[in-house]
Design an enzyme around this catalytic site. Structure first.
Site, PDB file in Angstrom:
ATOM      1  N   LYS A  80      42.899 -41.531  98.352  1.00  0.00           N
ATOM      2  CA  LYS A  80      43.612 -42.799  98.531  1.00  0.00           C
ATOM      3  C   LYS A  80      42.742 -43.902  97.954  1.00  0.00           C
ATOM      4  O   LYS A  80      41.514 -43.886  98.138  1.00  0.00           O
ATOM      5  CB  LYS A  80      43.865 -43.024 100.027  1.00  0.00           C
ATOM      6  CG  LYS A  80      44.628 -44.298 100.343  1.00  0.00           C
ATOM      7  CD  LYS A  80      44.857 -44.436 101.841  1.00  0.00           C
ATOM      8  CE  LYS A  80      45.710 -45.637 102.186  1.00  0.00           C
ATOM      9  NZ  LYS A  80      45.964 -45.743 103.641  1.00  0.00           N
ATOM     10  N   SER A 155      50.764 -46.223 104.857  1.00  0.00           N
ATOM     11  CA  SER A 155      50.331 -46.753 103.580  1.00  0.00           C
ATOM     12  C   SER A 155      49.801 -45.680 102.614  1.00  0.00           C
ATOM     13  O   SER A 155      49.732 -45.926 101.417  1.00  0.00           O
ATOM     14  CB  SER A 155      49.233 -47.790 103.802  1.00  0.00           C
ATOM     15  OG  SER A 155      48.109 -47.190 104.441  1.00  0.00           O
ATOM     16  N   SER A 179      49.144 -44.323 109.097  1.00  0.00           N
ATOM     17  CA  SER A 179      49.264 -44.106 107.649  1.00  0.00           C
ATOM     18  C   SER A 179      48.886 -42.736 107.114  1.00  0.00           C
ATOM     19  O   SER A 179      49.067 -42.483 105.930  1.00  0.00           O
ATOM     20  CB  SER A 179      48.459 -45.157 106.908  1.00  0.00           C
ATOM     21  OG  SER A 179      49.181 -46.342 106.892  1.00  0.00           O
TER      22      SER A 179
HETATM   23  N1  GLN Z   1      52.304 -49.425 109.115  1.00  0.00           N
HETATM   24  C1  GLN Z   1      51.122 -49.901 109.742  1.00  0.00           C
HETATM   25  C2  GLN Z   1      50.715 -51.233 109.163  1.00  0.00           C
HETATM   26  O1  GLN Z   1      51.362 -51.692 108.303  1.00  0.00           O
HETATM   27  C3  GLN Z   1      50.011 -48.904 109.645  1.00  0.00           C
HETATM   28  C4  GLN Z   1      49.293 -48.904 108.338  1.00  0.00           C
HETATM   29  C5  GLN Z   1      48.090 -48.006 108.318  1.00  0.00           C
HETATM   30  O2  GLN Z   1      47.944 -47.099 109.143  1.00  0.00           O
HETATM   31  N2  GLN Z   1      47.214 -48.257 107.389  1.00  0.00           N
HETATM   32  O3  GLN Z   1      49.779 -51.831 109.570  1.00  0.00           O
END
Ligand code: GLN
Length: 510
Positions: A80, A155, A179
């Site tokens: 990532k 994400s 995420s």
């Molecule tokens: N959807 C969540 C956010 O937007 C989690 C994102 C994540 O785990 N990086 O913060």
């Protein structure tokens, strides 16, 4: 033997072929690089550099010849783009870091490199890991391999799409509020977010530091074991690295050991695999908003676990609903502080026209950050400001403690693990919540609590629903465990995957 990655059903079978010398890491990497080109429409990768990849592959082959290869030597993976990497750009999906090349590797990247993994490049993600669909990337959305008109989740959307499309058999991700688990669920692969502090955050571009945790994604739970073994362990360069990981002989092997032990316990000892395992099923995870196709798939998975000898226990996590406001105060608060370093002075984007220092910083940030990141910075700055701190930030921290207490009460008094859905629905269409950013926030309801508590969790494929276009879209089962119980989670998931084949289906073959 074919060097095509998709002909290997799992990382385990690929490992065997590599160790028996049936194919070389270089042939494999060359084929993977070709496939990335063929499947460019997925937009899973944001940065590839064949020269760097092939140099790593040749080094892996040399280790094989020298007899110093380890279990992951020659395995193609990808990171990532929130892990910093020497050589490859590290952008966090942001224009702010579009041209940034780090002078060092993140600990996670370094450990996998030392193990002999061959990196194919950097994977698309929501900008600074803020999002649930990979739609907030400065490089455009990644697509779900099962239906290109749908999101892969976020994400870590590129990380999940790349595994689901078999461009790699394992990838790294980060999980601040879901995420790793959410994109794994929406793309039909297996993913684990370990206990907070068990994997170093050194070199992970920060979003919400008290929540961020690195994890891994792969086809099957068994494939995750070696990856997690490799990246976990105490790191003195991360102040939040867990003390429990210090001094454990061969800390990574710890999970491997537990995994084998648990497997032995659940498979070899007895009559019924998983016999006696108490699965807590929280009523709050099955209320309004859960789609019927997801509810049906989760119910079938729980029934399967019962058939394997586990027992279902009704539990309550009464503060589940409150995890959304608590998280969406704490995460933006930490983000607003973490992202203050991007001021146009030290690194990152600098505006080309400005009048003075303050103007330069303001313009650089306005140009470098996308709308979702700006929204989070505004929310975070507001909740930390004088006069609002007590009402919002402090209150959210109190809720966080109560949410963690709810999990602890269940896991110490009622059950061994908790199971439920990862997401309320299958993957949405790209662009669906364009005019309502908080709709995505609400869909995080089943994943956020775990991060607030710092607990480990997994997602494994357990069925299919349908997209608007009538295509099959995967559904994930969430398995939540107590602190440092990753070994048990992996073993349980492995037992389920021995009895089912959801994880073996790949996009287009459901
Ligand atoms: N959807 C969540 C956010 O937007 C989690 C994102 C994540 O785990 N990086 O913060």
């Amino acid at each position: 033997m074919s060097a095509a990655l998709h002909t290997f059903p799992s990382l385990t079978s690929l490992r065997t072929a590599l160790s028996e010398g049936k194919l070389s890491a270089t042939e494999l990497a060359q084929d993977c690089l070709k496939q990335i080109q063929v499947q460019q429409a997925l937009n899973a990768f944001v940065h590839v550099d064949p020269e760097l990849t092939l140099a790593q592959a040749r080094a892996a082959d040399a280790r094989r010849v020298a007899g110093t290869a380890g279990p992951l030597t020659g395995i193609p993976i990808a990171h990532k783009d929130v892990f910093v990497t020497q050589g490859w750009r590290s952008t966090a999906g942001s224009n702010m870091l579009k041209h940034y090349v780090s002078p060092f590797d993140a600990t996670v990247v370094n450990k996998l490199l030392q193990a002999g993994c061959v990196s194919l490049g950097k994977l698309n993600c929501d900008e600074f890991a803020m999002g649930s669909g990979n739609e907030h990337s400065a490089f455009g959305p990644a697509h779900n391999p099962w239906d290109h008109s749908c999101v892969p989740g976020g994400s870590s959307g590129g990380s999940a799409a790349a595994v689901a499309a078999r461009l790699v058999l394992a990838s790294t991700g980060t999980d601040t509020g879901g995420s790793v688990r959410q994109p794994a669920a929406l793309c039909g692969i297996s993913g684990i977010k370990p206990t907070y502090g068990s994997v170093s955050r050194y070199g992970m571009i920060a979003y919400g530091s008290s929540l961020d945790q690195a994890g891994v994604m792969a086809v099957a739970a068994a494939d995750l074991v070696e990856m997690l073994d490799t990246i976990s362990g105490f790191d003195e360069r991360d102040a939040t690295s867990a003390e429990q990981c210090r001094g454990v002989p061969n800390a990574p092997g710890r999970i491997q050991g537990e995994f084998s032990k648990a497997s032995a316990h659940y498979t070899n000892q007895g009559i019924l695999p998983l016999k006696g395992l108490r699965i807590g099923v929280p009523s709050e995870y099955f209320g309004d908003g859960l789609s019927s196709e997801v509810a049906t798939a989760i119910e079938a998975a729980l029934t399967q676990f019962e058939a394997l000898g586990a027992q279902r226990v009704a539990i309550s996590l009464p503060r589940t609903r409150l995890s959304i406001p608590a998280y969406y105060v704490i995460a933006p608060a930490e983000a607003s502080s973490n992202l203050s370093r991007y001021d146009g002075v030290r690194y990152g984007h600098r505006s080309s026209s400005y009048s003075d220092l303050a103007d330069m910083s303001g313009r650089s940030r306005a140009e470098g950050f996308g709308p979702e990141v700006q929204r989070r910075i505004l929310v975070g700055t507001y909740v930390l400001s004088h006069g609002y701190y007590d009402a919002y930030y402090l209150q959210a921290q109190r809720l966080r403690r109560m949410i963690a207490d709810d999990f602890q009460a269940a896991l110490t008094q009622q059950c061994d693990v908790i199971m439920g859905p990862v997401t309320p629905t299958v993957a949405k269409q790209i662009g669906d919540h364009k005019d309502d950013p908080t709709a995505d926030w609400l869909a995080d309801i089943y994943t956020l609590g775990l991060n607030l508590a710092g607990l480990p969790g997994m997602s494994i494929p357990c069925g299919f629903g349908k997209s608007g276009a009538g295509k099959a879209l995967p559904i994930g089962l969430q398995i939540i465990g107590d602190y440092f119980d990753e070994g048990r989670l992996l073993a349980i998931a492995h037992q389920y995957q021995l009895a089912t084949d959801w994880h073996q289906r790949s996009a287009g073959q459901a």
